[in-house]
Design a protein around this motif. Structure first.
Motif: not given
Length: 300
Positions: A23-24, A26-32
């Motif tokens: 999950p982390g 995926i979050f970094v990939a989408i928003f960074t």
């Protein structure tokens, strides 16, 4: 057999760890990572976001415009000046305050809160307060002209490049001391007291202990603070936006304020702003690598 069983156990553990990290990631990939990749792609186009508008591929033209733009160069120089002045002073004053608080036993929590309070206050609020103090009809000019009679006319602190940048630097330093104080105080409290006791037996005074024990022991923290403050200096936006808005005649622009102006004001040059972002990212990355390599060698 035992070797195979061990590998399966490690795989199960790794699989569970990867699942928890997913999950982390995926979050970094989408928003960074995706925004960085999108910005890199935008820098090669005359990017348009209007209805049914097409973005024309222009290659390196946006980068050429940035490098040939005198205002962009001035904004970069202003940002470098801001970093060169504010970063060392924030670190020095924060370290001094941390040393003083670390050496007292009474009211240490009170002093920590007092010095950290500017950090948690809103940038917009304190920038508006500074604009009121340093404006032509502000509090400082009132005392200088009407109370002390030092000057005959109000001083235009925010009306020219250098005084306005000095005011912004003063604001940045005042607001950043508390953050450095907390970081350095934590590092100072982690230094074993046995080092100081042994050095006292060997005859070292306070100044010698500071340079031979304290500074080497917190070198990693100093490097962390230096890198973070350099990155923060290149992300300076609110002080200039509130104090001067980049004026007069874009003389006080920072890289972020100029980027915002190019993107959301009348020009709407999003490809230009993306190219400027990539250039600034490369500069920050280069500075970070140089700092890590230089200080790491000295540490060795």
């Amino acid at each position: 057999m035992s070797n195979m069983a061990g590998k399966r156990s490690v795989w199960r553990t790794d699989w569970r760890l990867y699942t928890l990290l997913l999950p982390g990631l995926i979050f970094v990939a989408i928003f960074t990572f995706y925004p960085i990749g999108k910005m890199l792609a935008m820098s090669f186009f005359d990017w348009r976001i209007g209805y049914r508008q097409t973005s024309e591929f222009v290659g390196l033209e946006n980068y050429s415009q940035v490098l040939a733009d005198p205002i962009a160069l001035r904004a970069l120089v202003n940002t470098l000046m801001y970093a060169v002045v504010t970063v060392p002073l924030q670190m020095a004053l924060g370290l001094i305050v941390a040393l003083l608080i670390n050496g007292i036993t009474k009211f240490s929590v009170t002093f920590r809160l007092a010095y950290y309070f500017p950090v948690i206050t809103s940038w917009v609020v304190v920038a508006l307060l500074f604009r009121y103090i340093f404006s032509n009809q502000g509090l400082l000019n009132y005392f200088l002209a009407d109370v002390l009679h030092v000057v005959g006319e109000p001083v235009g602190w925010l009306s020219s490049r250098v005084p306005a940048l000095v005011v912004a630097m003063f604001l940045g330093i005042w607001k950043g001391i508390g953050w450095n104080m907390v970081i350095f105080l934590a590092a100072l409290q982690a230094v074993p007291k046995e080092y100081y006791e042994a050095s006292s037996i060997d005859g070292l005074n306070g100044r010698q202990q500071f340079f031979r024990i304290t500074l080497p022991s917190i070198r990693g923290t100093l490097l962390f603070a230096l890198v973070m403050l350099c990155i923060g200096a290149f992300n300076t936006y609110t002080p200039i936006a509130v104090l001067t808005g980049g004026n007069p005649a874009h003389q006080t622009e920072m890289v972020l304020t100029w980027m915002y102006f190019q993107t959301f004001n009348v020009t709407g040059k999003m490809g230009y702003s993306a190219a400027l972002s990539i250039i600034i990212t490369l500069i920050i990355t280069s500075i970070t690598v140089i700092l890590f390599r230089t200080l790491a060698r000295k540490g060795e």
